[in-house]
Design a protein around this motif. Sequence first.
Motif, PDB file in Angstrom:
ATOM      1  N   MET B  49     -90.983  25.806 123.614  1.00 22.81           N
ATOM      2  CA  MET B  49     -91.668  24.964 124.610  1.00 22.81           C
ATOM      3  C   MET B  49     -92.635  23.993 123.926  1.00 22.81           C
ATOM      4  O   MET B  49     -92.683  22.801 124.253  1.00 22.81           O
ATOM      5  N   ILE B  50     -93.425  24.518 122.981  1.00 22.00           N
ATOM      6  CA  ILE B  50     -94.432  23.687 122.308  1.00 22.00           C
ATOM      7  C   ILE B  50     -93.738  22.542 121.556  1.00 22.00           C
ATOM      8  O   ILE B  50     -94.142  21.383 121.654  1.00 22.00           O
ATOM      9  N   ASP B  51     -92.659  22.872 120.842  1.00 27.57           N
ATOM     10  CA  ASP B  51     -91.939  21.826 120.092  1.00 27.57           C
ATOM     11  C   ASP B  51     -91.432  20.728 121.014  1.00 27.57           C
ATOM     12  O   ASP B  51     -91.571  19.539 120.715  1.00 27.57           O
ATOM     13  N   SER B  52     -90.826  21.137 122.140  1.00 28.44           N
ATOM     14  CA  SER B  52     -90.251  20.118 123.034  1.00 28.44           C
ATOM     15  C   SER B  52     -91.343  19.325 123.755  1.00 28.44           C
ATOM     16  O   SER B  52     -91.132  18.171 124.124  1.00 28.44           O
ATOM     17  N   ALA B  53     -92.529  19.929 123.940  1.00 27.50           N
ATOM     18  CA  ALA B  53     -93.623  19.217 124.623  1.00 27.50           C
ATOM     19  C   ALA B  53     -94.325  18.234 123.691  1.00 27.50           C
ATOM     20  O   ALA B  53     -94.982  17.299 124.146  1.00 27.50           O
ATOM     21  N   GLU B  54     -94.195  18.435 122.386  1.00 22.92           N
ATOM     22  CA  GLU B  54     -94.889  17.559 121.427  1.00 22.92           C
ATOM     23  C   GLU B  54     -93.991  16.428 120.921  1.00 22.92           C
ATOM     24  O   GLU B  54     -94.468  15.348 120.589  1.00 22.92           O
ATOM     25  N   LYS B  55     -92.685  16.713 120.848  1.00 22.14           N
ATOM     26  CA  LYS B  55     -91.762  15.777 120.193  1.00 22.14           C
ATOM     27  C   LYS B  55     -91.876  14.347 120.738  1.00 22.14           C
ATOM     28  O   LYS B  55     -91.997  13.398 119.970  1.00 22.14           O
ATOM     29  N   GLY B  56     -91.844  14.230 122.059  1.00 24.16           N
ATOM     30  CA  GLY B  56     -91.826  12.908 122.676  1.00 24.16           C
ATOM     31  C   GLY B  56     -93.161  12.180 122.636  1.00 24.16           C
ATOM     32  O   GLY B  56     -93.231  10.990 122.951  1.00 24.16           O
ATOM     33  N   LEU B  57     -94.229  12.875 122.254  1.00 22.48           N
ATOM     34  CA  LEU B  57     -95.544  12.217 122.185  1.00 22.48           C
ATOM     35  C   LEU B  57     -95.646  11.343 120.946  1.00 22.48           C
ATOM     36  O   LEU B  57     -96.367  10.360 120.921  1.00 22.48           O
ATOM     37  N   ASN B  58     -94.934  11.747 119.920  1.00 20.33           N
ATOM     38  CA  ASN B  58     -95.053  11.074 118.632  1.00 20.33           C
ATOM     39  C   ASN B  58     -93.915  10.112 118.336  1.00 20.33           C
ATOM     40  O   ASN B  58     -94.042   9.215 117.523  1.00 20.33           O
ATOM     41  N   GLU B  59     -92.750  10.348 118.943  1.00 21.72           N
ATOM     42  CA  GLU B  59     -91.610   9.451 118.721  1.00 21.72           C
ATOM     43  C   GLU B  59     -90.915   9.193 120.042  1.00 21.72           C
ATOM     44  O   GLU B  59     -91.014   9.982 120.979  1.00 21.72           O
ATOM     45  N   VAL B  61     -88.069   9.438 122.378  1.00 25.12           N
ATOM     46  CA  VAL B  61     -86.869  10.267 122.546  1.00 25.12           C
ATOM     47  C   VAL B  61     -86.051   9.658 123.678  1.00 25.12           C
ATOM     48  O   VAL B  61     -86.551   9.501 124.787  1.00 25.12           O
ATOM     49  N   ASN B  62     -84.815   9.263 123.371  1.00 27.00           N
ATOM     50  CA  ASN B  62     -83.984   8.601 124.376  1.00 27.00           C
ATOM     51  C   ASN B  62     -82.841   9.492 124.852  1.00 27.00           C
ATOM     52  O   ASN B  62     -82.287  10.269 124.076  1.00 27.00           O
ATOM     53  N   SER B  63     -82.511   9.339 126.144  1.00 27.44           N
ATOM     54  CA  SER B  63     -81.425  10.145 126.703  1.00 27.44           C
ATOM     55  C   SER B  63     -80.087   9.642 126.177  1.00 27.44           C
ATOM     56  O   SER B  63     -79.974   8.511 125.709  1.00 27.44           O
ATOM     57  N   ILE B  64     -79.076  10.496 126.272  1.00 29.89           N
ATOM     58  CA  ILE B  64     -77.725  10.155 125.821  1.00 29.89           C
ATOM     59  C   ILE B  64     -77.220   8.895 126.548  1.00 29.89           C
ATOM     60  O   ILE B  64     -76.626   8.011 125.949  1.00 29.89           O
ATOM     61  N   SER B  65     -77.501   8.817 127.838  1.00 27.38           N
ATOM     62  CA  SER B  65     -77.005   7.682 128.636  1.00 27.38           C
ATOM     63  C   SER B  65     -77.795   6.407 128.385  1.00 27.38           C
ATOM     64  O   SER B  65     -77.328   5.324 128.702  1.00 27.38           O
ATOM     65  N   GLY B  66     -79.000   6.542 127.844  1.00 25.27           N
ATOM     66  CA  GLY B  66     -79.862   5.376 127.668  1.00 25.27           C
ATOM     67  C   GLY B  66     -80.673   5.035 128.906  1.00 25.27           C
ATOM     68  O   GLY B  66     -81.408   4.056 128.944  1.00 25.27           O
ATOM     69  N   ALA B  97     -95.043  16.764 129.993  1.00 27.52           N
ATOM     70  CA  ALA B  97     -93.920  17.048 130.899  1.00 27.52           C
ATOM     71  C   ALA B  97     -92.789  16.049 130.650  1.00 27.52           C
ATOM     72  O   ALA B  97     -91.606  16.417 130.619  1.00 27.52           O
ATOM     73  N   LEU B  98     -93.164  14.768 130.454  1.00 27.95           N
ATOM     74  CA  LEU B  98     -92.159  13.742 130.175  1.00 27.95           C
ATOM     75  C   LEU B  98     -91.454  14.025 128.850  1.00 27.95           C
ATOM     76  O   LEU B  98     -90.244  13.854 128.720  1.00 27.95           O
ATOM     77  N   SER B  99     -92.218  14.479 127.870  1.00 27.50           N
ATOM     78  CA  SER B  99     -91.639  14.771 126.559  1.00 27.50           C
ATOM     79  C   SER B  99     -90.517  15.807 126.669  1.00 27.50           C
ATOM     80  O   SER B  99     -89.407  15.594 126.171  1.00 27.50           O
ATOM     81  N   VAL B 100     -90.797  16.920 127.343  1.00 23.88           N
ATOM     82  CA  VAL B 100     -89.771  17.964 127.465  1.00 23.88           C
ATOM     83  C   VAL B 100     -88.545  17.423 128.202  1.00 23.88           C
ATOM     84  O   VAL B 100     -87.400  17.655 127.791  1.00 23.88           O
ATOM     85  N   SER B 101     -88.792  16.668 129.278  1.00 27.32           N
ATOM     86  CA  SER B 101     -87.679  16.112 130.058  1.00 27.32           C
ATOM     87  C   SER B 101     -86.824  15.191 129.209  1.00 27.32           C
ATOM     88  O   SER B 101     -85.592  15.163 129.340  1.00 27.32           O
ATOM     89  N   ALA B 105     -82.886  15.525 128.245  1.00 27.24           N
ATOM     90  CA  ALA B 105     -81.869  14.499 128.550  1.00 27.24           C
ATOM     91  C   ALA B 105     -81.205  13.966 127.287  1.00 27.24           C
ATOM     92  O   ALA B 105     -80.145  13.353 127.361  1.00 27.24           O
ATOM     93  N   SER B 106     -81.819  14.212 126.136  1.00 28.03           N
ATOM     94  CA  SER B 106     -81.198  13.774 124.880  1.00 28.03           C
ATOM     95  C   SER B 106     -80.260  14.855 124.336  1.00 28.03           C
ATOM     96  O   SER B 106     -79.774  14.756 123.221  1.00 28.03           O
ATOM     97  N   MET B 107     -80.001  15.880 125.123  1.00 28.31           N
ATOM     98  CA  MET B 107     -79.224  17.054 124.722  1.00 28.31           C
ATOM     99  C   MET B 107     -79.876  17.735 123.521  1.00 28.31           C
ATOM    100  O   MET B 107     -79.206  18.145 122.568  1.00 28.31           O
TER     101      MET B 107
END
Lengths: 221, 290
Positions: B49-59, B61-66, B97-101, B105-107
Amino acid sequence: MKFYGVFDVLGPVMIGPSSSHTAGAARLGKIAGKIAGCGFKRVDFLLHGSFAETYKGHGTDRALVAGVLGMEPYDERLRSSLEIAKNLNIEINFIPTDLGDEHPNTVKIIFYKEDNKKITVMGSSIGGGNILITEVDGEKVEFTGEYPTIIAKYMDRKGMIAEISGKILDEGINIANMKVTRNQNRIVTAIIELDVQVTEETLEEIKQIKDMITVASINPI
Amino acid sequence: MYSNGEELIALANTQNKKIYEIVIDYEADRTGKTKEEIVGNMRSVLNVMIDSAEKGLNEEVNSISGLIGGNAKKVQDYLNENSNLSGYVINKAMARALSVSEVNASMGRIVAAPTAGSSGILPSVVITAAEVLNKDKDDMVNALFTASGIGQIISKNATVSGAEGGCQAECGSAAAMAAAAVVEMAGGTPEQALHAAAICIQNILGLVCDPVAGLVEAPCYLRNSSGAVNALTSADLALAGVRSIIPFDEVVDAMYRVGKALPFELRETALGGIAATPTGIKLKNKIFGE
């Protein structure tokens, strides 16, 4: 309805994007693949309800194929399962359809084996990655894949259940749930959920019981 | 053993325990595993959970569909650079919350909590509340058990599936779980935890599940963000002493009935709501090349 465990609610750890459509689909595929056994050359997926409407976007197609190829819901190869199936020369078809009064996330999976046998498994993804197998080769069944499960098909005769459960008892294993159905051709489908998986030897002994047609064994996934 | 909120509170009160203790006790009893083993498993869940909540704050992260991506970073940057209207806690929780989402969505790898579509709410709320309340990882693990207890009850008596009960069942359940969890982490009683959960669900009763192009992206990711806010404000209401007029169990039942009454088009089929707007249809055609 069963009581969900802590890690059923906070879990699975999975590849996104949808627990019902991706993780649940991968589990359905994996159990169906176990029931079918190896050596299939073509698989048709009849998709019902929400599965039919949204399977492309949710990666349900990739997850189902990943499952029948034996992958887990957290396997990162799940994204490229369609290509992997192609390389294995397995023909895959997705057919949106109406299966009637079933759960919105239901799929009927038809395996075409190299020996020309056809095996059909139907199941639903009932939320949070949990699943229910509802039909095997046209017979109504009900199991979740949560327990080690034996699916035995045999010609009906007296004493069959005693013989099968005897083999399981010989190993000192407890039967958790058991459901037996019989069709008009007197072929019985027995779903036996166990506390612990039986050994290969016991499984082989069950297969050797007189009048046994097929035996499949599934580990919890 | 508890099969509804009333029983859970009764157990907590008669044994003078927190909800998380009752939940761990029952899990140990149910599975035959040791408490240490169960707590250890939950720690692994927390780490994902912590990893997925932090990832999008720093870079980005785009969904597969764009269709979506980069919004967690936008909110994080906004928080760093500007004065904002709703304050640090709310903005930080929304960003997480957005980061995890977005990771979902990026699989990428996430924890369904209780589902993948709603996976951003619980981590963002628990991590952010722990930060504010100065709690450690052990406290966060305990909060996840409290959340799980609420999720067990909703799963048993209603549903957490968007296809079955709409987004109220999916993001609503996640928010209710998160609200109860942080009430207890902040020192609230089991009753207050369930009031927070009940308030949370009431706030979004009837919420439809209408993913654009059938993808768990839009409006899902924004509902993860609003779900996190709903959880935090419901928790604050309960901690302030506000009670839900309708008991938690009855709210869960009402949610289930509302879900069943929702037409097929509004339950994850991408045939109604936001998905059926002209722009929603245009995006679907663009993504699938139809």
